[in-house]
Every structure is written in C-alpha cells, then in structure tokens.
Write a protein that holds these residues in place. Structure first.
Motif, PDB file in Angstrom:
ATOM      1  N   SER A 169       0.829  -1.209   0.000  1.00  0.00           N
ATOM      2  CA  SER A 169       0.000   0.000   0.000  1.00  0.00           C
ATOM      3  C   SER A 169       0.863   1.259   0.000  1.00  0.00           C
ATOM      4  O   SER A 169       0.573   2.232  -0.709  1.00  0.00           O
ATOM      5  N   PHE A 170       1.904   1.230   0.788  1.00  0.00           N
ATOM      6  CA  PHE A 170       2.806   2.375   0.871  1.00  0.00           C
ATOM      7  C   PHE A 170       3.467   2.650  -0.472  1.00  0.00           C
ATOM      8  O   PHE A 170       3.601   3.809  -0.891  1.00  0.00           O
ATOM      9  N   THR A 171       3.877   1.598  -1.149  1.00  0.00           N
ATOM     10  CA  THR A 171       4.533   1.753  -2.452  1.00  0.00           C
ATOM     11  C   THR A 171       3.616   2.479  -3.430  1.00  0.00           C
ATOM     12  O   THR A 171       4.023   3.438  -4.100  1.00  0.00           O
ATOM     13  N   LEU A 172       2.377   2.024  -3.531  1.00  0.00           N
ATOM     14  CA  LEU A 172       1.435   2.631  -4.472  1.00  0.00           C
ATOM     15  C   LEU A 172       1.116   4.076  -4.090  1.00  0.00           C
ATOM     16  O   LEU A 172       1.112   4.972  -4.944  1.00  0.00           O
ATOM     17  N   GLY A 173       0.874   4.300  -2.810  1.00  0.00           N
ATOM     18  CA  GLY A 173       0.534   5.651  -2.374  1.00  0.00           C
ATOM     19  C   GLY A 173       1.670   6.634  -2.583  1.00  0.00           C
ATOM     20  O   GLY A 173       1.459   7.746  -3.098  1.00  0.00           O
ATOM     21  N   LEU A 174       2.878   6.242  -2.216  1.00  0.00           N
ATOM     22  CA  LEU A 174       4.017   7.146  -2.377  1.00  0.00           C
ATOM     23  C   LEU A 174       4.315   7.371  -3.852  1.00  0.00           C
ATOM     24  O   LEU A 174       4.660   8.492  -4.261  1.00  0.00           O
ATOM     25  N   ALA A 175       4.183   6.314  -4.659  1.00  0.00           N
ATOM     26  CA  ALA A 175       4.435   6.470  -6.096  1.00  0.00           C
ATOM     27  C   ALA A 175       3.539   7.548  -6.692  1.00  0.00           C
ATOM     28  O   ALA A 175       3.995   8.400  -7.469  1.00  0.00           O
ATOM     29  N   ARG A 176       2.262   7.523  -6.323  1.00  0.00           N
ATOM     30  CA  ARG A 176       1.331   8.516  -6.858  1.00  0.00           C
ATOM     31  C   ARG A 176       1.592   9.898  -6.263  1.00  0.00           C
ATOM     32  O   ARG A 176       1.386  10.930  -6.924  1.00  0.00           O
ATOM     33  N   GLU A 177       2.067   9.932  -5.034  1.00  0.00           N
ATOM     34  CA  GLU A 177       2.319  11.204  -4.361  1.00  0.00           C
ATOM     35  C   GLU A 177       3.472  11.972  -4.990  1.00  0.00           C
ATOM     36  O   GLU A 177       3.431  13.200  -5.081  1.00  0.00           O
ATOM     37  N   VAL A 178       4.513  11.251  -5.422  1.00  0.00           N
ATOM     38  CA  VAL A 178       5.721  11.934  -5.908  1.00  0.00           C
ATOM     39  C   VAL A 178       5.981  11.721  -7.394  1.00  0.00           C
ATOM     40  O   VAL A 178       7.039  12.078  -7.901  1.00  0.00           O
ATOM     41  N   ALA A 179       5.008  11.176  -8.110  1.00  0.00           N
ATOM     42  CA  ALA A 179       5.201  10.899  -9.537  1.00  0.00           C
ATOM     43  C   ALA A 179       5.530  12.158 -10.336  1.00  0.00           C
ATOM     44  O   ALA A 179       6.270  12.098 -11.320  1.00  0.00           O
ATOM     45  N   GLY A 180       4.989  13.287  -9.922  1.00  0.00           N
ATOM     46  CA  GLY A 180       5.241  14.535 -10.627  1.00  0.00           C
ATOM     47  C   GLY A 180       6.468  15.274 -10.124  1.00  0.00           C
ATOM     48  O   GLY A 180       6.721  16.418 -10.538  1.00  0.00           O
ATOM     49  N   GLU A 181       7.230  14.629  -9.237  1.00  0.00           N
ATOM     50  CA  GLU A 181       8.407  15.282  -8.640  1.00  0.00           C
ATOM     51  C   GLU A 181       9.705  14.580  -9.020  1.00  0.00           C
ATOM     52  O   GLU A 181      10.731  14.754  -8.367  1.00  0.00           O
ATOM     53  N   GLY A 182       9.645  13.764 -10.085  1.00  0.00           N
ATOM     54  CA  GLY A 182      10.863  13.125 -10.582  1.00  0.00           C
ATOM     55  C   GLY A 182      11.251  11.845  -9.867  1.00  0.00           C
ATOM     56  O   GLY A 182      12.357  11.334 -10.079  1.00  0.00           O
ATOM     57  N   GLU A 236      15.785   2.275 -18.139  1.00  0.00           N
ATOM     58  CA  GLU A 236      14.957   1.367 -18.929  1.00  0.00           C
ATOM     59  C   GLU A 236      13.543   1.254 -18.348  1.00  0.00           C
ATOM     60  O   GLU A 236      12.609   0.865 -19.052  1.00  0.00           O
ATOM     61  N   ALA A 237      13.411   1.577 -17.061  1.00  0.00           N
ATOM     62  CA  ALA A 237      12.104   1.522 -16.394  1.00  0.00           C
ATOM     63  C   ALA A 237      11.552   2.927 -16.166  1.00  0.00           C
ATOM     64  O   ALA A 237      10.828   3.173 -15.205  1.00  0.00           O
ATOM     65  N   ALA A 238      11.868   3.839 -17.069  1.00  0.00           N
ATOM     66  CA  ALA A 238      11.554   5.254 -16.874  1.00  0.00           C
ATOM     67  C   ALA A 238      10.073   5.549 -16.716  1.00  0.00           C
ATOM     68  O   ALA A 238       9.700   6.560 -16.106  1.00  0.00           O
ATOM     69  N   TYR A 239       9.196   4.687 -17.256  1.00  0.00           N
ATOM     70  CA  TYR A 239       7.752   4.941 -17.151  1.00  0.00           C
ATOM     71  C   TYR A 239       7.088   3.921 -16.232  1.00  0.00           C
ATOM     72  O   TYR A 239       5.873   3.726 -16.265  1.00  0.00           O
ATOM     73  N   VAL A 240       7.887   3.297 -15.372  1.00  0.00           N
ATOM     74  CA  VAL A 240       7.360   2.308 -14.437  1.00  0.00           C
ATOM     75  C   VAL A 240       7.376   2.903 -13.038  1.00  0.00           C
ATOM     76  O   VAL A 240       8.452   3.174 -12.477  1.00  0.00           O
ATOM     77  N   THR A 241       6.211   3.116 -12.479  1.00  0.00           N
ATOM     78  CA  THR A 241       6.123   3.554 -11.090  1.00  0.00           C
ATOM     79  C   THR A 241       4.800   3.063 -10.507  1.00  0.00           C
ATOM     80  O   THR A 241       3.807   2.893 -11.228  1.00  0.00           O
ATOM     81  N   GLY A 242       4.813   2.770  -9.218  1.00  0.00           N
ATOM     82  CA  GLY A 242       3.638   2.211  -8.578  1.00  0.00           C
ATOM     83  C   GLY A 242       3.462   0.730  -8.860  1.00  0.00           C
ATOM     84  O   GLY A 242       2.428   0.141  -8.511  1.00  0.00           O
ATOM     85  N   ALA A 243       4.468   0.096  -9.441  1.00  0.00           N
ATOM     86  CA  ALA A 243       4.373  -1.315  -9.802  1.00  0.00           C
ATOM     87  C   ALA A 243       4.899  -2.190  -8.681  1.00  0.00           C
ATOM     88  O   ALA A 243       5.728  -1.768  -7.865  1.00  0.00           O
ATOM     89  N   ASN A 244       4.419  -3.430  -8.652  1.00  0.00           N
ATOM     90  CA  ASN A 244       4.904  -4.433  -7.694  1.00  0.00           C
ATOM     91  C   ASN A 244       5.257  -5.676  -8.509  1.00  0.00           C
ATOM     92  O   ASN A 244       4.370  -6.387  -8.980  1.00  0.00           O
ATOM     93  N   LEU A 245       6.533  -5.907  -8.686  1.00  0.00           N
ATOM     94  CA  LEU A 245       7.005  -6.974  -9.557  1.00  0.00           C
ATOM     95  C   LEU A 245       7.136  -8.287  -8.787  1.00  0.00           C
ATOM     96  O   LEU A 245       7.895  -8.383  -7.817  1.00  0.00           O
TER      97      LEU A 245
END
Length: 251
Positions: A169-182, A236-245
C-alpha cells in the motif's frame, strides 16, 4: 564519477542476502553505495571491500532503520558520498513461526517498526533529497515486499505478511504522491529465496524443504531478486512507477 554528481544508492540491510546482491550490482552500474547493517559488521565490510576492490565507492553504516536517529545518520553518510539518487528499502525481519494467538506485543512492535516504519522513514529522507519540490533532480525507490502479502502466512508469520501488505500500500501511495516530482517508487515481491533470513526465523532448512516444491522446482537466488531491483532503478524503467514486480517463480 566523483564529487557532488556521483549517484549514490542507499541500500538498507545491505550486508547479506538480497541487500548484498543489490549493493554489488548497483556498484557495477556506477553507483556509490551506502549500505546499512545492524550487527554483522564483518559481512558489511566484506561488501564494501568487494566494491572498492573493483574501483567503486562504498561505505557501511551501522543503522537500525526503526530508529529515526539511525536513519538520519545513514543518509548523512550517503550525502558525504554524493547525490542520493536511489533507495532500496531492503531491511526487514521475520520471527519464529507462530499463530496470531501466540504473538506478544513486543514481537509485533518490533516487526512493524522495522518492516514498516523503517521503510517509511528511509523513504521520507530519500524524497527530501530527490524530489524536485525540494530542489532535487529525481531518483528511484524500490521497496522489498513479499508474496507473503497475498499468501497471508497462516500458522507461521501472519504479522510479517501483514507488514509486507502495508509495504504494498505504501509503495502505491508514495508512487502517486511523488510521480510529478521526478521520483519513481516500485516494489518487488520475492518468494522462496535462498538467503539467511530463513535461519533468523528459526527455519534454517526452509529453502531445502520448500524449494523443490516450487513451480520452477527450486528456490530463487539473491541475484535473481537483485536484477529486477536494479532494473526498476534504471532508465529502462523510466515509465514504471507504482508497480509491484512478482519475483516468486510463480509461487
């Protein structure tokens, strides 16, 4: 690479197992590595020596991620190496197999403090350094979760599984929180991996016992988890965020 432009990776629990493999692999890709350990100074120094022997830069810092002062000291050490561009939240603990009705408060507090609070504290410090909102130039965070989060760990470690559910849950929430901050934030969820963590949970034979029963007929290796972690931190994963591999061999 040197000075303030050196990309620095902070790897918690970097002295053994998956953390060790991640530290070595990131060093090969040009990162200076600041790794934390709690008690095994010899193993931590061995990782540092392995990196420096190949011309890399590394430092080991004794740091309990569940203690805020230790986390601050860890990141201060990383700052002295260069610019923090990556965090791998690898430090985590298990405990001996037990049912929930056998668990005491001390066990639960230790589990949640290390596995959840520690990861959040480290991420906080990373964001303060990486975020464009704070004058940073971006970076990546990878949290170590576990397939236990979806399996539940019944009869063994429901508390550990719950702590990893929180990491998801933390991974997804933080990913969305800072996605626009690089900053990109992802997780990997290993299955049965051949590391020392099983012995720390009172089951040193767990890999030998469960490995052959996995869909691939064996347990995974630390390097097989480290490679996806390093990929998630790469361009190579430049457009990958909020993912759980899922790195469980189809467990």
């Amino acid at each position: 690479m040197s000075g303030e432009f050196t990309p620095v990776a902070v790897v918690t629990g970097g002295s053994r197992g998956i953390g060790r493999a991640v530290s070595l692999m990131l060093a090969e890709r040009g990162y200076a590595v600041c790794l934390s350990y709690v008690s095994d100074a010899g193993s931590a120094q061995a990782v540092v020596d392995a990196i420096t022997a190949k011309g890399g830069r590394a430092v080991a810092v004794r740091s309990d991620v569940g203690i805020e002062a230790d986390v601050l000291a860890l990141f201060e050490a990383a700052d002295r190496l260069g610019t923090v561009k990556a965090l791998v939240n690898n430090a985590g603990i298990v405990d001996v197999a037990a049912r929930v009705d056998e668990m005491g408060v001390a066990r639960l507090q230790r589990m949640m403090t290390t596995n959840i609070v520690g990861s959040i504290l480290c991420a906080r410090e990373a964001v303060r350094r990486m975020s464009t909102r704070h004058g940073g130039t971006g970076g990546g965070i990878v949290n170590l979760s576990s397939v236990a989060a979806r399996l539940g760990g019944p009869g063994q470690y429901v508390d550990y599984a719950a702590s990893k559910g929180a990491i998801d849950s933390f991974t997804l929430g933080l990913a969305r929180e800072v996605a626009g901050e690089g900053i990109r934030v992802n997780a990997v969820s290993p299955g049965i991996i051949d590391t020392e963590i099983h012995a720390s949970g009172g089951e040193p034979d767990r890999v030998a016992r469960l490995g052959p029963g996995q869909p691939m007929g064996r347990a995974g290796t630390a390097a097989e988890v480290a490679a996806p972690v390093v990929w998630l931190l790469s361009d190579e994963a430049a457009y990958v965020t909020g993912a759980n591999l899922d790195v469980s061999g189809a467990r």
